[in-house]
Design a protein around this motif. Sequence first.
Motif, PDB file in Angstrom:
ATOM      1  N   SER A 178       0.918  -1.279  -0.001  1.00  0.00           N
ATOM      2  CA  SER A 178      -0.065  -0.041   0.083  1.00  0.00           C
ATOM      3  C   SER A 178       0.813   1.326  -0.025  1.00  0.00           C
ATOM      4  N   ASN A 183      -2.936  -0.593  -7.474  1.00  0.00           N
ATOM      5  CA  ASN A 183      -4.335  -1.100  -7.007  1.00  0.00           C
ATOM      6  C   ASN A 183      -3.950  -2.289  -6.202  1.00  0.00           C
ATOM      7  N   ASP A 196      -2.196  -4.810  -8.965  1.00  0.00           N
ATOM      8  CA  ASP A 196      -2.492  -4.605 -10.517  1.00  0.00           C
ATOM      9  C   ASP A 196      -3.005  -5.933 -10.994  1.00  0.00           C
TER      10      ASP A 196
END
Length: 514
Positions: A178, A183, A196
């Motif tokens: 994070s 993503n 991702d």
Amino acid sequence: MFALELCVIVAVFQVLSPVECRLTEIETACRALRGLVVRAASLLAGGAILLWARPALRDDLRRLSAAGGSRLWPILHGLGLVLIFLPVMLVPQDQLNARFEAVFTGLASGAALAAVAGLFWIMPPGRWLTWLRMHRFAPLSILALALVIPDLAVALEPLWTIDLLSRLTFFAVAVTLSVIGGNVLVQPEIATVGVDGFNVQVASQCSGIEGFALIAGFLTIYAILFRDTLRPLRFWGVVLPLALLASWVFNVIRIAVLVQIGAHVSPDLAINGFHSFAGWLFFTVLALAVLVIVQAVPWLHRRAGAPAETVPPLRQDWVAARIVPFIVFMVSGLVVQAFFADPALGYPLQAAALALALLYFRGAFTALEWRLDPVALGAGALIGLLWIVTAPDPAPGADAAIAGLGGVSLAAWAACRILGTAVLVPVVEEAFFRGYVLTRLDSGTWASRVAAVAVSSALFALLHGRIVAAGAAGVVFALVMLRRGRLADAILAHGLANALIAAVALWRGAWSLI
């Protein structure tokens, strides 16, 4: 050099090849062979700690090995390496697992030959026995302890079931990803995390227990060898917990980086990197780094903590000056291969690593006899022209990534590429192939000299891909050095050859020529 060979073996069979034991017909034998590589890494590290801690052992080993031995052993060692890598060159990548039973024969026989010949290349069997007798066979106990460190990891397998440690590792990886960005997918119920679209399950085996075993094992060896000066309560009460914590943090970062590689570079490369085969090498380096730090902290020792003998700085060691920059060259190349979709774009990082390595050993290289020699320059020009004339046509789109760089970026990249090609690489490669490999094999007889030129040139050719042209260049550079006994002549010849090639590559915009 043996450590470098081990790293290359790991890179070839772990990162660059799809060998997966569970997909072969001889899974047990495959895993046993993989375990031998892990044990070899532990043995090398344990031997390094032993010779570091016991100057008398090191001095006697140096004295006994200085007398030299049969030139057959380095040749057999090289033959063993050829047998190890031959299956990868002969068997198609997509058939390695299916045909691994045949591949195994070459790997096992090559590993045995390279290991035995490498050991006797250092010293013949009789002198090894003399060395052990001089020290009452005490080194064998430390080496045996290093050899069973992998078994400690196996013994700790029940700890993999500790749910708290696994969950802590999972959430730490999720937080790290994070922070890096992207993503991020987090599914705690099935311990799955990803970025991702590339998702992995952080299983209990990823909790870092193997790293704990390595740290504990090498700290134990260090504590035994330095027991006369070490403060045990401080060492075990402070160093061990901090080292285990560092190992766990390192493991979390390793998993997060591999996920990023899988998402943005290569899924196959990331998946291979999760295997303990590569992880053991990283954790071994971490364990040795911890020990270096421990040795430098006086608070942990009854005395200053320095070895009984004052060891000259590494930068003053001519052997290290010829080998270490080449290790940096190879390792930085693997890093660039791992983190860049087009490795050519990462060349400035590799050039920076080489520049730092040569800067560290600058005293050794500035001490060489640097004089312009018309013969060396003429030989370099000849090799440069030969390389240009015999170059195959570039593959379509070979330089597309470089061409896509903007004006300033392209100029900066080109400057780094030309500097690295014409200045840094010739010094590093000549120092290793001619300065170290050739001189180690050349005992002064014509037979040994021919063998030394052949072996060093063959290794040089394998590194460059274009076997015939690179092999011819290696022979010419070797003859240039042997002509006056000056490594600087070979470096100048190699530098001029590369400068001509780089100039043509710049003129044509065909960087794949280099």
